[in-house]
Design an enzyme around this catalytic site. Structure first.
Site, PDB file in Angstrom:
ATOM      1  N   HIS A 157      -5.281   9.943  -1.798  1.00 47.00           N
ATOM      2  CA  HIS A 157      -5.287   8.807  -0.870  1.00 47.00           C
ATOM      3  C   HIS A 157      -5.750   9.195   0.529  1.00 47.00           C
ATOM      4  CE1 HIS A 157      -3.197   5.756  -3.399  1.00 47.00           C
ATOM      5  NE2 HIS A 157      -2.922   6.852  -4.083  1.00 47.00           N
ATOM      6  N   ASP A 169      -9.090   9.057   8.573  1.00 51.17           N
ATOM      7  CA  ASP A 169      -8.214   8.259   7.710  1.00 51.17           C
ATOM      8  C   ASP A 169      -8.843   8.177   6.324  1.00 51.17           C
ATOM      9  OD1 ASP A 169      -6.144   6.570   6.999  1.00 51.17           O
ATOM     10  OD2 ASP A 169      -6.414   5.211   8.706  1.00 51.17           O
TER      11      ASP A 169
HETATM   12  P1  ADQ Z   1      -1.466   5.082   5.364  1.00 51.00           P
HETATM   13  O1  ADQ Z   1      -1.748   6.273   6.196  1.00 51.00           O
HETATM   14  O2  ADQ Z   1      -0.088   4.632   5.363  1.00 51.00           O
HETATM   15  O3  ADQ Z   1      -1.956   5.261   3.865  1.00 51.00           O
HETATM   16  P2  ADQ Z   1      -3.069   2.529   5.627  1.00 51.00           P
HETATM   17  O4  ADQ Z   1      -4.110   2.556   4.606  1.00 51.00           O
HETATM   18  O5  ADQ Z   1      -3.512   1.940   6.889  1.00 51.00           O
HETATM   19  O6  ADQ Z   1      -2.481   3.961   5.988  1.00 51.00           O
HETATM   20  O7  ADQ Z   1      -1.868   1.712   5.050  1.00 51.00           O
HETATM   21  C1  ADQ Z   1      -0.827   1.336   5.869  1.00 51.00           C
HETATM   22  C2  ADQ Z   1      -0.020   0.233   5.227  1.00 51.00           C
HETATM   23  O8  ADQ Z   1       1.160   0.095   5.997  1.00 51.00           O
HETATM   24  C3  ADQ Z   1      -0.736  -1.105   5.249  1.00 51.00           C
HETATM   25  O9  ADQ Z   1      -0.566  -1.780   4.029  1.00 51.00           O
HETATM   26  C4  ADQ Z   1      -0.086  -1.851   6.386  1.00 51.00           C
HETATM   27  O10 ADQ Z   1       0.054  -3.234   6.154  1.00 51.00           O
HETATM   28  C5  ADQ Z   1       1.280  -1.226   6.455  1.00 51.00           C
HETATM   29  N1  ADQ Z   1       1.713  -1.233   7.868  1.00 51.00           N
HETATM   30  C6  ADQ Z   1       1.111  -0.652   8.892  1.00 51.00           C
HETATM   31  N2  ADQ Z   1       1.753  -0.926  10.030  1.00 51.00           N
HETATM   32  C7  ADQ Z   1       2.787  -1.705   9.711  1.00 51.00           C
HETATM   33  C8  ADQ Z   1       3.852  -2.313  10.433  1.00 51.00           C
HETATM   34  N3  ADQ Z   1       3.988  -2.162  11.741  1.00 51.00           N
HETATM   35  N4  ADQ Z   1       4.747  -3.021   9.754  1.00 51.00           N
HETATM   36  C9  ADQ Z   1       4.623  -3.155   8.429  1.00 51.00           C
HETATM   37  N5  ADQ Z   1       3.665  -2.625   7.705  1.00 51.00           N
HETATM   38  C10 ADQ Z   1       2.762  -1.889   8.325  1.00 51.00           C
HETATM   39  C11 ADQ Z   1      -2.585   6.309   3.083  1.00 51.00           C
HETATM   40  C12 ADQ Z   1      -3.851   6.906   3.692  1.00 51.00           C
HETATM   41  C13 ADQ Z   1      -4.837   5.785   3.968  1.00 51.00           C
HETATM   42  C14 ADQ Z   1      -5.137   5.031   2.678  1.00 51.00           C
HETATM   43  C15 ADQ Z   1      -3.850   4.579   2.005  1.00 51.00           C
HETATM   44  C16 ADQ Z   1      -4.105   3.989   0.633  1.00 51.00           C
HETATM   45  O11 ADQ Z   1      -3.555   7.618   4.876  1.00 51.00           O
HETATM   46  O12 ADQ Z   1      -6.043   6.315   4.506  1.00 51.00           O
HETATM   47  O13 ADQ Z   1      -5.895   3.873   2.992  1.00 51.00           O
HETATM   48  O14 ADQ Z   1      -2.958   5.677   1.836  1.00 51.00           O
HETATM   49  O15 ADQ Z   1      -4.776   4.857  -0.172  1.00 51.00           O
END
Ligand code: ADQ
Length: 779
Positions: free
Chosen positions: A185, A389
């Site tokens: 991921h 990311d």
């Molecule tokens: P993350 O690093 O967690 O995931 P991301 O893909 O942006 O990063 O996912 C974050 C999730 O958390 C999103 O679904 C978002 O809605 C939720 N989120 C963020 N801020 C929030 C808040 N304040 N309150 C509630 N929910 C919140 C890892 C990798 C990423 C990759 C994903 C999936 O680092 O690059 O995209 O896995 O593979």
């Protein structure tokens, strides 16, 4: 996925557990995209989900069934389909906070300065991967032993990089019908980054123990196959549909770009139903992230500060709304980031706030998906600028929620999403002035352009949703089963092919250089046996060594822990070099000798120790070997439960007598501290045979299986190429490559013979042609 079960392994289970006031546990569903897409397939195929249940579940406690009111994607997952893995507090601390989040996370995000490399973290990481693998194997044994149904094991993410090796070795030995897949991921970085990890080879090898490896985008696939090529010498070929095929140990590993996404229509629905969250008298720039240094929040705030300085017209009119979810709060880097953010928000707000307005609204907390959907929908600009990311789902969620007005997405090209969502405004988060100008451009963007860009983004993301991501996986695995058949191919570590040697040594054995083979005896040329006296050189190995010894420009040295006369009689090939007693005594091909200087009365002290060991510790089948100044005590035949006290007793005697302890296979050695080892002996042998500048004249291949061979492997690093014989690809070594056993040494020698003969054949041909040309010229 007909006649297959999906077995998902992820660090955490797809829900958390909460204890109610009556002490009973209940599930709290997780709502992430991965769970939404994968859980229905686990349910439908009667599969299994293996993961850590969190600290709430006690050892032996059962996972509760879902509540009748549960409408989440995991509601249909019966408790019998869930295998919780329990971790001790210490394991969690060392494996999760340590290796996963303080080592692998920063390194894989190309931030090596933030990474901590710690042996204890790594050992805990291995132990935990072993636990997850064992839980998987238990499931495979139950449902897929000699069975027609294939267990599709799908390992998720950087927490479990090593699990595939353990699963494959056991599955191939026990005939468990499975395919092993992996999905990362986070980004897979370049070889320059990966090689900083002290255990990089184990990681790459473990990923190659899978059948199918998926990364978000092509860049990460390219980085990975480059590591396979440069780190392990694998051959890589292009496959179909943007995939790659890595060949290793006679197996083909598929590598595919597999961009994850979100449940698009669910976010669209949430946005349609969400309450109005933001007032409309200011334009809102929105950031939503876990509070993580990779997400680029500091740079983002500084860029916003520049915007307010360079465009004061935004004062009172624009707000940066940042939602930051607390994350990994036990890890120091994250605590420091939190403090830095608090200060930064305070400073910028202090600098620009007016009586009615503050530039930054900073929420340090989590919001529900429907609250998020509301602010995604009502804000004006989505500012998503990670420094690095894997994908970034927030960018996709923002787009899915733009159901009322288009809005503008600003995105970093260093997120996987940046590679797919080209219609966004892409901006390098390190260029703060440019970020400020891009925000300005977004705030001023004409409606037509907003609409065109957002419509394009939405129509692409609507199709490339997480359901489609899951379907692509199912398609890839079905093709793979069709192509390979169902049976699991044996582990890499059990199979070595000529092409593997071509990959790692092809360029190393160069024309114009001689070749020196320095080879250990026991466990390298001759298979290990319970009594060292019975060890013998297999006739096939001897034949090939004899042939090699007769080739011009091939030099052979046997470097053994045995006495020199002993090893010489065991090998019995004339015209080669023998080093015995770990190099203390050397006999050169011309019969001249080197004997390392030995202090007076050393032999006498050694003999006293030998007699003492013989008298007190040669019980239960243990024997002692007299090698002059080295004494080897063998305990191979001692029953396991009787070994421990005897080992400590021998160690005590050796230390008391003033000698160093060496460990070998089921043996302890007493060695004088003479500052001499197989490494120093190898250097001497090479200098003696080829002169001081031997590295310019000879290519050296060293092969050994013992701890004492590690000295030579260390000393020859960069000067030669070394192979360690070990049944585990996860063992730590100074060697350049690991080979599984003495059989593979024969293959190596065959490959060397073939290569050297072929090259000299080519040379002869060229010489003949040159002679012919010269004759023609003379005529
Ligand atoms: P993350 O690093 O967690 O995931 P991301 O893909 O942006 O990063 O996912 C974050 C999730 O958390 C999103 O679904 C978002 O809605 C939720 N989120 C963020 N801020 C929030 C808040 N304040 N309150 C509630 N929910 C919140 C890892 C990798 C990423 C990759 C994903 C999936 O680092 O690059 O995209 O896995 O593979």
């Amino acid at each position: 996925m007909n006649s297959s079960n999906l077995i998902v392994i992820s660090n955490r289970l797809p829900f958390t557990l909460k204890r109610g006031p009556d002490g009973s546990l209940c599930r709290v569903p997780a709502a992430g995209g991965l769970v939404t897409a994968v859980a229905p397939v686990v349910i439908e195929t009667n599969g299994t989900w293996i993961g850590w249940a969190g600290p709430g579940l006690s050892e032996g406690e059962l996972i509760p069934e879902s509540l009748p009111s549960d409408r989440s994607p995991t509601a249909g997952l019966k408790s019998g389909q869930i295998r919780p893995v329990n971790l001790t507090d210490w394991e969690f601390q060392m494996y999760y906070n340590g290796c996963c989040n303080a080592t692998l996370w920063p390194l894989f995000h190309s931030m090596p300065d933030k990474a901590i490399f710690n042996q204890t973290y790594w050992l805990a990481y291995k132990t935990v991967n072993q636990k997850f693998a064992q839980a998987t194997l238990n499931d495979l044994r139950k449902n897929h032993s000699n069975s027609d149904t294939v267990g599709i094991v799908w390992i998720q993410d950087y927490h479990l990089l090593l699990a595939a090796t353990i699963i494959r070795q056991a599955a191939s030995a026990e005939n468990l019908n499975c395919k092993i897949c992996f999905f990362l991921h986070i980004p897979f970085p370049t070889w320059d980054m990966v090689k900083i990890l002290p255990w990089n080879r184990e990681v790459i090898q473990a990923l190659l123990d899978c059948d199918l490896v998926g990364f978000h985008v092509d860049d990460y696939c390219l980085n990975f196959v480059d590591c396979c090529r440069r780190g392990l010498g694998c051959k890589v070929e292009p496959g179909t549909k943007g995939t790659y095929r890595v060949n290793k140990g006679g197996r083909c590993i598929r590598v595919m770009p597999h961009p994850i996404s979100i449940p698009f229509s669910r976010f669209e629905d949430l946005a349609d139903k969400a309450e109005q969250t933001l007032c409309s008298d200011t334009q809102v720039i929105l950031g939503v992230d876990r509070l993580d240094y990779t997400k680029g929040l500091v740079n983002r705030f500084k860029a916003f500060e520049i915007l307010l300085s360079t465009h004061p017209e935004y004062i009172n009119n624009v707000v940066l709304l940042q939602v930051a979810v607390p994350s990994r709060t036990d890890v120091q880097e994250y605590q420091e980031l939190k403090d830095m953010m608090d200060q930064l928000v305070g400073r910028i707000n202090g600098k620009f706030s007016t009586a009615y307005w503050s530039p930054i609204r900073y929420i340090y907390g989590s919001l529900s998906h429907s609250q998020l959907a509301g602010i995604y929908r009502d804000s004006d600009v989505g500012l998503i600028t990670p420094l690095r990311d894997g994908m970034n789902l927030v960018a996709k969620e923002f787009v899915a929620c733009r159901t009322r007005k288009p809005g503008v997405l600003i995105l970093s090209p260093f997120a996987g999403a940046g590679e797919m969502m080209k219609e966004a405004l892409l901006v390098n988060p390190y260029e703060l002035e440019t970020v400020a100008e891009t925000i300005h451009r977004a705030l001023q963007m004409p409606e037509n352009e907003r609409e065109a860009r957002m419509n394009a983004l939405r129509s692409k993301e609507r199709v490339n949703n997480v359901e489609q991501w899951m379907a692509k996986f199912i398609q890839a695995i079905s093709e793979l089963i069709q192509e390979d058949g169902k049976e699991i191919s044996p582990s890499d570590s059990l199979l070595v092919q000529a092409e593997d040697f071509q990959g790692c040594l092809g360029d190393f054995i160069e024309d114009g250089f001689s070749l020196a083979l320095l080879l250990d005896f026991d466990g390298t040329l001759s298979p290990l046996v319970s009594n060292p006296k019975d060890a013998a050189l297999p006739s096939a190995t001897k034949d090939i060594l004899v042939r090699l010894s007769q080739l011009p420009n091939v030099f052979i040295g046997i470097v053994s822990g045995r006495g020199v006369e002993d090893v010489m009689s065991k090998v019995g090939i004339p015209g080669i070099t023998y080093a015995g007693n770990h190099g203390l005594n050397i006999i050169h091909p011309d019969q001249s000798t080197y004997n390392h200087p030995i202090p007076e009365n050393l032999e006498e002290r050694t003999q006293t120790l030998l007699r003492q060991i013989e008298k007190e510790c040669c019980v239960f089948g243990a024997t002692v070997e007299n090698k002059g100044v080295i004494v080897t005590w063998h305990y191979r035949n001692v029953p396991t439960e009787k070994r421990e006290p005897l080992i400590s007793k021998v160690k005590n005697m050796v230390t008391k007598a003033g000698f160093k302890i060496g460990t070998a296979h089921c043996a302890l050695e007493s060695k004088p501290d003479l500052g001499w080892d197989k490494g120093k002996a190898s250097m001497l042998i090479l200098k003696n045979a080829f002169g001081k500048d031997w590295p310019q004249k000879v290519r050296v291949i060293y092969v050994g299986d013992d701890v004492t061979d590690e000295d030579a492997m260390r000393d020859l690093k960069g000067l030669g190429f070394s192979f360690k014989i070990s049944s585990s690809t996860l063992s730590m070594t100074n060697a350049d490559r690991i080979l599984p056993g003495t059989d593979s040494v024969v293959k190596l020698l065959e490959w060397v013979e073939h290569t050297v003969v072929k090259r000299s054949g080519v040379d002869t041909e060229i010489e003949l042609r040159v002679e012919q040309v010269q004759r023609e010229v003379e005529i």
